[in-house]
Design a protein around this motif. Structure first.
Motif, PDB file in Angstrom:
ATOM      1  N   ASP A 414       0.890  -1.161   0.000  1.00 13.97           N
ATOM      2  CA  ASP A 414       0.000   0.000   0.000  1.00 13.97           C
ATOM      3  C   ASP A 414       0.933   1.218   0.000  1.00 13.97           C
ATOM      4  OD1 ASP A 414      -2.813   1.187   1.235  1.00 13.97           O
ATOM      5  OD2 ASP A 414      -1.066   2.154   2.121  1.00 13.97           O
ATOM      6  N   TYR A 416       1.276   3.427   2.029  1.00 10.49           N
ATOM      7  CA  TYR A 416       1.750   3.777   3.372  1.00 10.49           C
ATOM      8  C   TYR A 416       2.145   2.568   4.209  1.00 10.49           C
ATOM      9  CZ  TYR A 416      -0.211   8.089   1.674  1.00 10.49           C
ATOM     10  OH  TYR A 416      -0.477   9.176   0.902  1.00 10.49           O
ATOM     11  N   GLY A 417       2.396   1.433   3.572  1.00 10.39           N
ATOM     12  CA  GLY A 417       2.836   0.255   4.324  1.00 10.39           C
ATOM     13  C   GLY A 417       2.424  -1.013   3.622  1.00 10.39           C
ATOM     14  N   THR A 436      -2.806  -5.375   8.727  1.00 11.20           N
ATOM     15  CA  THR A 436      -1.991  -4.230   8.345  1.00 11.20           C
ATOM     16  C   THR A 436      -2.022  -3.212   9.468  1.00 11.20           C
ATOM     17  OG1 THR A 436      -1.603  -2.552   6.677  1.00 11.20           O
ATOM     18  CG2 THR A 436      -3.900  -2.974   7.239  1.00 11.20           C
ATOM     19  N   VAL A 438      -1.647  -0.091   8.397  1.00 13.44           N
ATOM     20  CA  VAL A 438      -1.995   1.083   7.594  1.00 13.44           C
ATOM     21  C   VAL A 438      -3.390   1.575   7.995  1.00 13.44           C
ATOM     22  CG1 VAL A 438      -2.454   1.926   5.262  1.00 13.44           C
ATOM     23  CG2 VAL A 438      -0.565   0.332   5.667  1.00 13.44           C
ATOM     24  N   HIS A 539      -7.131   5.178  -0.876  1.00 17.54           N
ATOM     25  CA  HIS A 539      -6.528   6.218  -0.036  1.00 17.54           C
ATOM     26  C   HIS A 539      -6.889   7.599  -0.543  1.00 17.54           C
ATOM     27  CE1 HIS A 539      -4.051   4.669   3.139  1.00 17.54           C
ATOM     28  NE2 HIS A 539      -3.544   3.745   2.354  1.00 17.54           N
TER      29      HIS A 539
ATOM     30  N   GLN B 247       6.321   2.598   5.786  1.00 20.43           N
ATOM     31  CA  GLN B 247       5.365   3.154   6.747  1.00 20.43           C
ATOM     32  C   GLN B 247       5.813   4.490   7.311  1.00 20.43           C
ATOM     33  OE1 GLN B 247       3.919   0.311   9.802  1.00 20.43           O
ATOM     34  NE2 GLN B 247       5.206  -1.181   8.773  1.00 20.43           N
TER      35      GLN B 247
END
Lengths: 547, 547
Positions: A414, A416-417, A436, A438, A539, B247
């Protein structure tokens, strides 16, 4: 069988571990030496505490680097053992685990190993103590359980037997059939652990990734069969080193361990045959109803929407829309519920309803046959995000209570992670568990199987679909020459050796969105290759607030 | 050298990545295809955005599974390449990374690989594009950089060169000296990544554990030397796949990447020669002063306590007592500060002071010689807990700014989880960095070197010492025959091949406690084997509130 568990398998102080283990209903414990060393309780106090809790002390462990050492080191090793035997007397433990030697000083001689282990067993006998000798998967000279047994056989002392550990045997790929050649009375102890299949150093794998039987991919159940056929009648004991369990609630971990042992003793479960329904809790069902209508669903009563065998229930409840319940078609709902109760699942009010570890309600339903009524034919799969420290517990629940088979874990990036994703399936019943850290993405989705996604997509209002970047469609054009206008229809695509996968996503409402999927041929996956693009768009769009 | 970084190395959307990369001062970027696919920006928009930010687009990547395929797959592969070349024209990128083939369909023929790569390069030439062919460490037939170079040489096309990646070369143990035999102008691109040494599958290692040069254990600096001697003059580009970086804050990660490239270009730093002082911020210094007095320290001014070369400063400040500053003796404090500034460390007011990533102040001081004044001779080491997502950044800081060498990571089990611990050292200067998600334990400690711990321990009031469980001392008796009364004195013990380690702990005040250590012979460690016992006791005691 008696049940036992090593104290290292759960988090907390030694006192907290014992309390949690007793509360989960174990018959006994293995005392892991480091837990004792760090405890303010004396061995005698531990003995009393365990007795008060109704726990036997089945094993003290580990005693390392003993056998097959140069003669000048034997005296110090026997002196060390003598200290431990005295400690075990105070502790009320009469079985000591000796792991195969990992010291560079160890000599590769079975005769010497047997001779020194015989000395150890003779000393132990003076204390009424027995020795269980185990092959570590990374032992210097002894790493195979049959090799350890040959040395025990050679030593030939009544106070010396072998300990079998499912991880050490199965992680190395040794065939456990050989267990049946060992006399049951010479198997002094059996330790059980499962593990995911990981391509890494076996010691690191063992120390960080073990899990309870049924949570991983090793055939622990098969190994237990061999052990029982060999005539072993001692406890089945869990010994798990797991980074997550160390941090988790001891009571919850211990209960899950007990559940894994109960499951080993049960016959194979009744396999579910379909996903009967998905129930969404929603404050105002109008927006979701509109989406379902656009997907071709028909409202069949106040709460129920149907299309083919796909049924969606919209139950009115406060809070943001979320997936609250899943119906599983079972050939025998009564048996399924009884099994769940035996496995200590939380039974909920209502007919044949239990709670999954994340709180989602699971309802066992009799199978139905339904005529086709549109392009959407049934629920292909349901995806649920699990709290990260309950992932193994969830895997065991879905496997042992619901009879779904775990598939290998996948990683999905993703923006962000990372998400880790694991499908659990039995034929047409598929659940996908994600974990996750996230934030800000929908955590649940319902995938609807479609027999003609191109036709269905043509009929959908574009504002209900997740908008996929043009770059993604350019890449599809580079890789494939597809016979449909994936770009205009917003269809994503994947292919494997067995077939093809077409899919698209709706907008998100609350925590939930829908996916429409078409499997062509024997495609086995879930379009994971396309998930990073979907996540990036989700997102950027943010959740649609329900009104 | 020009600096570049692959967009996959930092978190966020493509737009966020570009912004962070530009802000960190990079000259260019590699556009990672998956980042583009998930972005709503068209290639032309990305080109404009990058130009606006002052970034060149140095590479588009990756193009997979191309070379040495059966003839019937070549056409589809060239068609796929043609799409990507057109995309690259819009993007303004003129270099494409082709990774060695991992497909089971690939054929092990260098001639075929060269022939097909020559076709690719000819097609690329029509678009003004060049191809950089790279050996993946897990390539099916080509996994060695010299093998990739032989194929490039065989193909002999001006638009075909090789790409060197430090991870793929060093992870497999290939000798990078061979780089110097490649003509510099045929090295089209150089990617840099470091990694910790991990015994695991190389693909998983690469995909999850890469880090910036200087954060791991690979000799990236040495490899860059070979690259430069070969005559390469293109950008040095970071390409890191790291679960934590995904992250973390993109800006902070990008800046740290830039710092790693700056460090590669600097000469070796001036090595510090000692720990000059430790400064504690404390609301009421009376309780800590009492502890220091009991340890034999003498107060030399309003804030300063000394014993031998061990100096502790108690600075009055609100909040719970914590370690606020560390003095490092440097042969050249001016040069050390200049280097820190060059590496974009935060320079603090006051003389020669900078901030470590966790906010601790580091002060470079000239060396002093101090006569011995008691059994405590100097500060042996300082241990600091780092936020988990700044661990690699801290490792780079302590290495590149402070010239400390990273030691291998250790794991220490606490009752409620694991700590990971990594020492950074240069001779007598030792810092230990810990990360953990465990709560409720002290996060900082100062270890004081002692030349006679037995004598020192005899003089200490027992109520100032951490009480060690009797079980621990029983175990020491089982393992060793020590010539001092470790039990009565509360002394813990360890031994390695080089020597012995005696140590004890004080009670905790605020976030901080003291350790007294005596190294006998050449003992290299930090008594990590005893840390789990210490942690368990610290949990049970809780922090002592300062008055």
């Amino acid at each position: 069988m008696r049940t036992s568990i090593a104290t290292v398998s759960v988090g907390g102080t030694l006192a907290e571990k014992l309390t949690a283990i007793a509360a989960a209903g174990f018959d006994g414990v293995e005392i892991f030496e480091n837990d004792l060393l760090a405890s303010p309780m004396s061995p005698a106090e531990v003995r009393v505490r365990a007795a008060d809790l109704g726990l036997s002390i089945d094993l003290y462990q580990p005693f390392r680097d003993f056998e097959a050492m140069p003669a000048d080191l034997l005296a110090a090793n026997l002196r060390r053992a003598d200290h431990k035997f005295r400690l075990m007397r105070q502790l009320g433990a009469d079985l000591l685990l000796v792991c195969s030697n990992v010291s560079p000083a160890a000599i590769g001689s079975d005769e010497l190993a047997a001779e020194q282990l015989r000395s150890l067993a003779s000393l132990a006998a003076e204390y009424g103590i027995r020795i269980a000798y185990e092959a570590l998967a990374w032992g210097r000279h002894v790493d195979d359980y049959l090799h350890a047994w040959r040395i025990v056989h050679l030593a030939d002392h009544p106070n010396l037997g072998t300990c079998l550990d499912s991880f050490h045997i199965l992680s190395r790929g040794f065939d456990p059939i050989g267990i049946e050649a060992i006399p049951g009375e010479k198997i002094f102890f059996v330790q059980l652990a499962d593990a995911p299949i990981l391509a890494m150093d076996v010691l690191q794998w063992s120390r960080h990734y073990r899990c309870f039987p049924g949570q991983g991919m090793l055939d622990v159940r098969g190994l237990v069969g061999h052990v029982l056929r060999a005539g072993y009648s001692g406890p089945l004991s869990l010994e798990v080193f797991n980074d997550v369990f160390r941090q988790a609630d001891a009571g919850r971990t211990a209960l899950d361990g007990m559940r894994s042992l109960i499951a080993l003793g049960l016959p194979e479960p009744v396999v579910p045959t379909g996903l009967a329904f998905a129930e969404l809790a929603v404050a105002d069902p109008a927006r979701l109803g509109e989406l379902l209508a656009a997907l071709g669903f028909v409202r069949t009563d106040a709460q129920r929407w149907e299309q083919g065998a796909a049924r969606i229930v919209l139950r009115t409840a406060s809070g943001e829309p979320e997936l609250a319940a899943i119906g599983l078609e079972s050939p025998d709902p009564d048996a399924a519920l009884t099994r769940a109760r035996t496995l200590r699942a939380t039974v909920l009010p209502g007919e044949h309803a239990i709670a999954a570890p994340d709180g989602t309600q699971i309802v066992f339903c009799p199978p139905t046959t339904v005529p086709r009524s549109g392009h959407i034919t049934h629920i292909d799969h349901v995806a649920l995000t699990q709290p990260w420290h309950h992932f193994d517990e969830a895997a065991l629940f879905y496997r042992s209570v619901l009879a779904l088979c775990p598939q290998p874990s996948l990683e999905v990036p993703d923006p962000y992670g990372l998400l880790r994703s694991r499908a659990m399936s039995a034929g047409p019943v598929r659940m996908v568990l994600n974990i996750t850290q996230v934030q800000g993405i929908p955590t649940q989705h319902i995938a609807l199987a479609c027999d003609d996604l191109v036709a269905t997509a043509r009929a959908l209002p574009p504002d209900l679909l997740l908008e996929i970047p043009a770059n993604y469609h350019d890449d599809l054009d580079a890789r494939y020459d597809l016979p449909f206008d994936h770009r205009a229809l917003g269809i994503m695509y994947d292919r494997d050796d067995h077939g093809e996968f077409l899919h698209l996503y709706t907008i998100t409402i609350g925590r939930v969105f829908f996916e429409l999927v078409q499997r062509v041929g024997g495609y086995q996956g879930y379009g994971a290759v396309n998930a990073p693009v979907r996540l990036a768009v989700q997102h950027s769009r943010g959740p649609m607030t329900p009104q």
